[in-house]
Design a protein around this motif. Structure first.
Motif, mmCIF file in Angstrom:
data_model
loop_
_atom_site.group_PDB
_atom_site.id
_atom_site.type_symbol
_atom_site.label_atom_id
_atom_site.label_comp_id
_atom_site.label_asym_id
_atom_site.label_seq_id
_atom_site.Cartn_x
_atom_site.Cartn_y
_atom_site.Cartn_z
ATOM 1 N N LEU A 53 0.823 -1.210 0.000
ATOM 2 C CA LEU A 53 0.000 0.000 0.000
ATOM 3 C C LEU A 53 0.858 1.261 0.000
ATOM 4 N N ASP A 54 0.296 2.310 -0.550
ATOM 5 C CA ASP A 54 0.959 3.611 -0.550
ATOM 6 C C ASP A 54 0.596 4.337 0.738
ATOM 7 N N VAL A 55 1.495 4.254 1.727
ATOM 8 C CA VAL A 55 1.269 4.917 3.018
ATOM 9 C C VAL A 55 2.341 5.971 3.268
ATOM 10 N N GLY A 56 2.849 6.565 2.194
ATOM 11 C CA GLY A 56 3.891 7.573 2.351
ATOM 12 C C GLY A 56 5.181 6.929 2.823
ATOM 13 N N GLN A 57 5.908 7.646 3.683
ATOM 14 C CA GLN A 57 7.185 7.130 4.183
ATOM 15 C C GLN A 57 6.910 6.132 5.304
ATOM 16 N N GLY A 58 6.631 4.912 4.920
ATOM 17 C CA GLY A 58 6.301 3.859 5.873
ATOM 18 C C GLY A 58 6.012 2.578 5.130
ATOM 19 N N ASP A 59 5.539 1.587 5.843
ATOM 20 C CA ASP A 59 5.235 0.283 5.257
ATOM 21 C C ASP A 59 3.839 -0.166 5.648
ATOM 22 N N ALA A 60 3.151 -0.800 4.715
ATOM 23 C CA ALA A 60 1.894 -1.494 4.992
ATOM 24 C C ALA A 60 1.649 -2.450 3.836
ATOM 25 N N THR A 61 1.477 -3.724 4.172
ATOM 26 C CA THR A 61 1.313 -4.762 3.149
ATOM 27 C C THR A 61 0.137 -5.659 3.520
ATOM 28 N N LEU A 62 -0.651 -6.023 2.528
ATOM 29 C CA LEU A 62 -1.750 -6.968 2.721
ATOM 30 C C LEU A 62 -1.479 -8.221 1.906
ATOM 31 N N ILE A 63 -1.554 -9.378 2.576
ATOM 32 C CA ILE A 63 -1.448 -10.668 1.905
ATOM 33 C C ILE A 63 -2.818 -11.331 1.937
ATOM 34 N N GLY A 68 -8.602 -17.513 1.286
ATOM 35 C CA GLY A 68 -9.286 -16.400 1.941
ATOM 36 C C GLY A 68 -8.604 -15.876 3.185
ATOM 37 N N GLN A 69 -7.552 -16.514 3.678
ATOM 38 C CA GLN A 69 -6.831 -15.991 4.833
ATOM 39 C C GLN A 69 -6.182 -14.661 4.488
ATOM 40 N N THR A 70 -6.125 -13.769 5.494
ATOM 41 C CA THR A 70 -5.552 -12.448 5.275
ATOM 42 C C THR A 70 -4.488 -12.155 6.325
ATOM 43 N N VAL A 71 -3.440 -11.465 5.892
ATOM 44 C CA VAL A 71 -2.349 -11.060 6.766
ATOM 45 C C VAL A 71 -2.027 -9.602 6.477
ATOM 46 N N VAL A 72 -2.026 -8.770 7.505
ATOM 47 C CA VAL A 72 -1.603 -7.383 7.381
ATOM 48 C C VAL A 72 -0.234 -7.245 8.030
ATOM 49 N N ILE A 73 0.725 -6.747 7.265
ATOM 50 C CA ILE A 73 2.079 -6.525 7.773
ATOM 51 C C ILE A 73 2.313 -5.017 7.856
ATOM 52 N N ASP A 74 2.387 -4.505 9.080
ATOM 53 C CA ASP A 74 2.584 -3.082 9.351
ATOM 54 C C ASP A 74 1.390 -2.243 8.867
ATOM 55 N N GLY A 75 1.316 -1.019 9.396
ATOM 56 C CA GLY A 75 0.154 -0.189 9.100
ATOM 57 C C GLY A 75 0.462 1.261 8.831
ATOM 58 N N GLY A 76 1.723 1.557 8.464
ATOM 59 C CA GLY A 76 2.068 2.941 8.201
ATOM 60 C C GLY A 76 2.160 3.752 9.482
ATOM 61 N N THR A 77 2.287 5.049 9.326
ATOM 62 C CA THR A 77 2.500 5.941 10.458
ATOM 63 C C THR A 77 1.194 6.555 10.949
ATOM 64 N N THR A 78 1.287 7.321 12.010
ATOM 65 C CA THR A 78 0.145 8.078 12.501
ATOM 66 C C THR A 78 0.617 9.415 13.031
ATOM 67 N N HIS A 79 -0.214 10.431 12.843
ATOM 68 C CA HIS A 79 0.076 11.768 13.351
ATOM 69 C C HIS A 79 -1.150 12.262 14.094
ATOM 70 N N GLU A 80 -1.066 13.442 14.661
ATOM 71 C CA GLU A 80 -2.190 13.977 15.430
ATOM 72 C C GLU A 80 -3.432 14.126 14.563
ATOM 73 N N THR A 81 -3.243 14.489 13.306
ATOM 74 C CA THR A 81 -4.399 14.770 12.440
ATOM 75 C C THR A 81 -4.581 13.749 11.318
ATOM 76 N N PHE A 82 -3.692 12.763 11.222
ATOM 77 C CA PHE A 82 -3.815 11.801 10.120
ATOM 78 C C PHE A 82 -3.254 10.462 10.555
ATOM 79 N N VAL A 104 -2.070 -10.079 12.099
ATOM 80 C CA VAL A 104 -1.490 -8.741 11.977
ATOM 81 C C VAL A 104 -0.060 -8.834 12.478
ATOM 82 N N ILE A 105 0.888 -8.364 11.662
ATOM 83 C CA ILE A 105 2.302 -8.421 12.008
ATOM 84 C C ILE A 105 2.835 -7.004 12.158
ATOM 85 N N GLY A 106 3.351 -6.696 13.339
ATOM 86 C CA GLY A 106 4.086 -5.449 13.551
ATOM 87 C C GLY A 106 5.558 -5.794 13.466
#
Length: 344
Positions: A53-63, A68-82, A104-106
């Motif tokens: 995924l396009d999460v700016g300067q960060g990582d987020a991947t969906l498998i 039908g099994q799903t795996v999320v690897i990382d979730g990008g960044t977070t800020h006060e307003t976004f 979910v993998i961090g």
């Protein structure tokens, strides 16, 4: 589509006006038809899909595995307003028809990797949360730990050799950190955190994906030593393409056909380094960048020898200049809309 659905459903229930109910009912039916008749459902069991995924300067991947099994690897960044988890990752999951995430993998506790995971862990049914066991006291890491604890999500510390997910044709296994990793420690060392990132390899039939998080030279050598160097078809370039992740020997032995850089536009770190891009180009790899190409989805059929790459940038609707009647641009936009529906 979800917003329209809920507005119309509310109108259908509470509105006293008959024609409003009729219109709302038709729109609700249309939304349900859109979801239920998505051609994506026809692909069930045929493909493994990995989306960077396009999460700016960060990582987020969906498998998405064929069963039908799903795996999320990382979730990008977070800020006060976004929050990338709320604004990018979650809407993408919903658009894929995903309401439960099996794993979910961090990969490691840095803001640009797990900052957005608290929202995902709080908003979806989650089967298991995987971490590398390193503790940090910053607010973003504490939020993730709190949600995992509060929702009683099973928490597993990953190490080399563990199998995270598998079905009849695919297997996701951990290649890093090592089993003999030290006890959990609180650390601010970027290199320590990066080199203890969770690295995974997904094998689906003849296809192999290497998901490398932020590892640098130390972990790259360790991965090569602990797992025989085998060629992979798709690689997420480590650490956003930084110079510290460049290992010509590793690139030469793995020789990916497709390489993806998850990176933010005009980031202050100079990622990706030109030398890194050149190293992958020299072996003939097709290099994609989320800052230019948008989300990059790679589809692999276990019974096929080739993979298909879909770029988010190709599906963006283009602005039409001036009045027209079914111009070439409008026709192209219709093709993009169809692509969005069939590949969501």
């Amino acid at each position: 589509v979800m917003v329209v659905y809920w507005i119309c459903l509310t109108a259908l229930v509470v509105s006293p006006v008959r024609w409003v109910k009729a219109v709302a009912g038709l729109l609700v039916f249309g939304c349900l038809t859109w979801w239920g008749c998505s051609p994506r459902l026809w692909e069930e069991g045929k493909f493994a899909r990995v989306t960077f995924l396009d999460v700016g300067q960060g990582d987020a991947t969906l498998i998405e595995l064929p069963d039908g099994q799903t795996v999320v690897i990382d979730g990008g960044t977070t800020h006060e307003t976004f929050d990338m988890g709320q604004r990018v990752v979650a809407p993408f999951l919903w658009n894929q028809g995903i309401r439960r995430v099996d794993h979910v993998i961090g990969t490691h506790p840095q803001l640009d990797h797990i900052g957005g995971l608290a929202w995902i862990l709080r908003s979806f049914e989650v089967g298991t949360y995987w971490s590398n066991g390193v503790l940090r006291h910053e607010a973003f890491a504490a939020r993730v730990e709190h949600v995992v604890s509060a929702r009683h999500i099973p928490h597993v510390i990953a190490h080399t050799g563990m199998v995270i997910a598998e079905d009849r044709t695919c297997r996701l296994v951990v290649l890093n950190p090592p089993v003999e990793a030290p006890d959990p420690i609180a650390t601010d060392s970027g290199s320590v955190l990066n080199n203890r990132s969770i690295v995974t390899r997904l094998d689906c039939g003849p296809h192999a994906f290497l998901l490398t998080a932020d590892i640098e030279q130390e972990a790259i050598r360790r991965v090569n030593e602990s797992a025989p160097a085998r060629r992979v078809e798709v690689m997420k370039i480590p650490h956003h393409g930084s110079r510290g992740s460049l290992s010509p020997t590793w690139i030469e032995t793995s020789r990916p056909q497709v390489a993806i850089v998850s990176v933010g536009r005009r980031n202050p770190y100079g990622h990706p380094a030109p030398s890194v891009l050149q190293a992958y180009a020299d072996i003939g790899a097709r290099v994609y960048r989320t800052d230019r190409d948008g989300a990059v989805s790679v589809l692999a059929a276990p019974d096929s020898q080739t993979v298909q790459v879909q770029l988010g940038a190709d599906a963006r609707l283009q602005h039409i200049q001036g009045p027209s009647w079914f111009s070439v641009e409008e026709q192209d936009n219709l093709v993009r809309l169809w692509s969005r529906w069939t590949h969501r």
